[in-house]
Enzyme design. Structure first.
Site, PDB file in Angstrom:
ATOM      1  N   ARG A 116       0.860  -1.185   0.000  1.00 48.08           N
ATOM      2  CA  ARG A 116       0.000   0.000   0.000  1.00 48.08           C
ATOM      3  C   ARG A 116       0.899   1.238   0.000  1.00 48.08           C
ATOM      4  O   ARG A 116       2.120   1.138   0.139  1.00 48.08           O
ATOM      5  CB  ARG A 116      -1.012   0.008   1.168  1.00 48.08           C
ATOM      6  N   GLY A 117       0.258   2.416  -0.119  1.00 47.63           N
ATOM      7  CA  GLY A 117       1.023   3.646  -0.291  1.00 47.63           C
ATOM      8  C   GLY A 117       1.113   3.917  -1.788  1.00 47.63           C
ATOM      9  O   GLY A 117       1.409   3.004  -2.568  1.00 47.63           O
TER      10      GLY A 117
ATOM     11  N   ASP B  89      -1.937  10.961  -2.255  1.00 50.98           N
ATOM     12  CA  ASP B  89      -2.343   9.918  -3.197  1.00 50.98           C
ATOM     13  C   ASP B  89      -2.681  10.488  -4.562  1.00 50.98           C
ATOM     14  O   ASP B  89      -2.636   9.781  -5.565  1.00 50.98           O
ATOM     15  CB  ASP B  89      -3.524   9.126  -2.638  1.00 50.98           C
TER      16      ASP B  89
HETATM   17  O1  MRU Z   1      -4.547   3.319   2.101  1.00 51.90           O
HETATM   18  P1  MRU Z   1      -3.066   3.523   2.022  1.00 51.90           P
HETATM   19  O2  MRU Z   1      -2.317   2.991   3.203  1.00 51.90           O
HETATM   20  O3  MRU Z   1      -2.498   3.038   0.703  1.00 51.90           O
HETATM   21  O4  MRU Z   1      -2.904   5.098   2.036  1.00 51.90           O
HETATM   22  C1  MRU Z   1      -1.633   5.657   1.970  1.00 51.90           C
HETATM   23  C2  MRU Z   1      -1.606   7.111   2.119  1.00 51.90           C
HETATM   24  O5  MRU Z   1      -2.619   7.773   2.218  1.00 51.90           O
HETATM   25  C3  MRU Z   1      -0.261   7.760   2.040  1.00 51.90           C
HETATM   26  O6  MRU Z   1      -0.214   8.914   2.821  1.00 51.90           O
HETATM   27  C4  MRU Z   1       0.004   8.155   0.578  1.00 51.90           C
HETATM   28  O7  MRU Z   1      -0.162   7.050  -0.265  1.00 51.90           O
HETATM   29  C5  MRU Z   1       1.338   8.717   0.384  1.00 51.90           C
HETATM   30  S1  MRU Z   1       2.559   7.463   0.376  1.00 51.90           S
HETATM   31  C6  MRU Z   1       4.067   8.058   0.056  1.00 51.90           C
END
Ligand code: MRU
Length: 347
Positions: A44-45, A235
């Protein structure tokens, strides 16, 4: 610790759903397994899911490389569609798949097996490039961080969310490496606790002082003068500088404004989506109600309760003091300055 690694034809994905208690890489040997790992948030991220999708696309090509070219190309559309339907909000996923498809079209006159090799190299390049972007972002961003700063962050925008080093946490890492005495408050980040499980873990591993708080404590800390700046990842960033990030980010930005605390966003170009005019156009993922009604598989809310579980929110541009990128620090007016930095004709 790497979020992903390519080992002898297999994509090894660090299973982030089990961190920090269990450190285990799951092995994905086909593109459907990669799609499932993205959906289930084992990876994720935003940048990390872009990299994973790129590898998934290359694996899809390898799986279909014995087909005649026309059939191969048709199958690749299906591969792209399956990977694209995993998570809707982070634009890095679509950016990576579009870049992979562009490469495929450039070399579509070759034999499918040769195309598959070229696509694998492209996926590796996307992954490697992300690491370099994060380091550059860190160098620019750390200039905004005074020594002694107490920094609040949300979710996990670290090495685990990227190919390495991180975006928001990359900036913090770079400040720490420059000898600045930074301290971090990590929001636990309900419902999936990326702050408690991942950010606290990453920072502790690097020896960067971190204090864990629950999400609803941020305002109290800010009002008591315990936070000097807020820095988060993103995102998706639209043409006007609105930012989609983990649910709860908007609330932090409002609190930061109320308490006159700088609010920064760190993200690479693969997160910028100039095709959308504003954050209102960003699709917001809604996830399984169980993420809220259960903790560690244990029900905590009454059976049958109605649940709303949006995974992201939008922070409007006027609440953001700067966007830290690999090209430098972008300030308002974002519509003009994002266009100058990333629009047609930008260097
Ligand atoms: O749902 P996730 O854990 O994928 O969400 C991740 C985030 O919101 C992060 O802050 C974003 O992807 C930035 S990662 C460098």
């Amino acid at each position: 610790m790497e979020s992903l690694r390519w080992r002898e034809g297999i994509l090894e994905i660090l299973d982030q759903t089990r961190l920090p208690l269990t450190i285990e890489y799951v092995q994905s040997s086909d593109y459907l397994a990669v799609a499932n790992a993205i959906k289930s948030m084992q990876v994720r991220g935003a940048p990390a899911i872009g990299s994973a999708a790129a590898f998934g696309y290359a694996m899809g090509a390898r799986e279909h490389q014995n087909l005649p070219r026309e059939q191969f190309l048709a199958e690749m559309q299906e591969v792209k569609q399956v990977l694209a339907s995993t998570r809707p909000t982070a634009v890095n996923l679509f950016w990576a798949l579009d870049r992979m498809e562009k490469k495929l079209l450039e070399v579509s006159h070759l034999q499918p097996a040769e195309i598959a090799d070229i696509l694998l190299e492209e996926a590796k390049a996307i992954h490697q490039e992300d690491l370099e972007l994060n380091r550059r972002m860190g160098e620019y961003g750390q200039q905004l961080i005074p020594s002694g700063a107490r920094i609040l962050t949300h979710c996990n925008a670290g090495a685990l969310a990227t190919a390495g080093f991180g975006t928001a946490l990359g900036v913090i890492r770079a400040a720490h490496a420059a000898g600045k005495q930074v301290q971090v408050y990590a929001d636990e980040t309900r419902p999936l606790l990326q702050g408690a499980r991942l950010t606290a873990f990453e920072l502790m591993q690097d020896g960067i002082p971190v204090t864990l708080i629950t999400d609803n404590m941020a305002g109290y800390l800010m009002r008591r003068g315990m936070v000097d700046l807020v820095i988060v990842g993103a995102d998706r960033i639209t043409a006007n500088g609105d930012v989609a990030n983990k649910i709860g980010t908007y609330g932090l930005a409002v609190l930061a404004k109320e308490n006159k605390i700088p609010f920064y966003v760190a993200a690479p170009y693969s997160t910028v989506d100039l095709t959308l005019a504003s954050g209102d156009d960003i699709p917001i993922e809604e996830r399984d109600p169980r993420e809220i009604t259960h903790i560690c598989g244990q029900r905590i809310a009454p059976e049958g309760v109605k649940v709303f579980n949006p995974a992201f929110d939008i922070t409007p541009n006027y609440l953001i003091d700067a966007i830290i990128t690999e090209k430098g620090i972008i300030r308002k007016p974002y519509k003009v300055n994002l266009q100058k930095t990333y629009g047609e004709g930008a260097k």
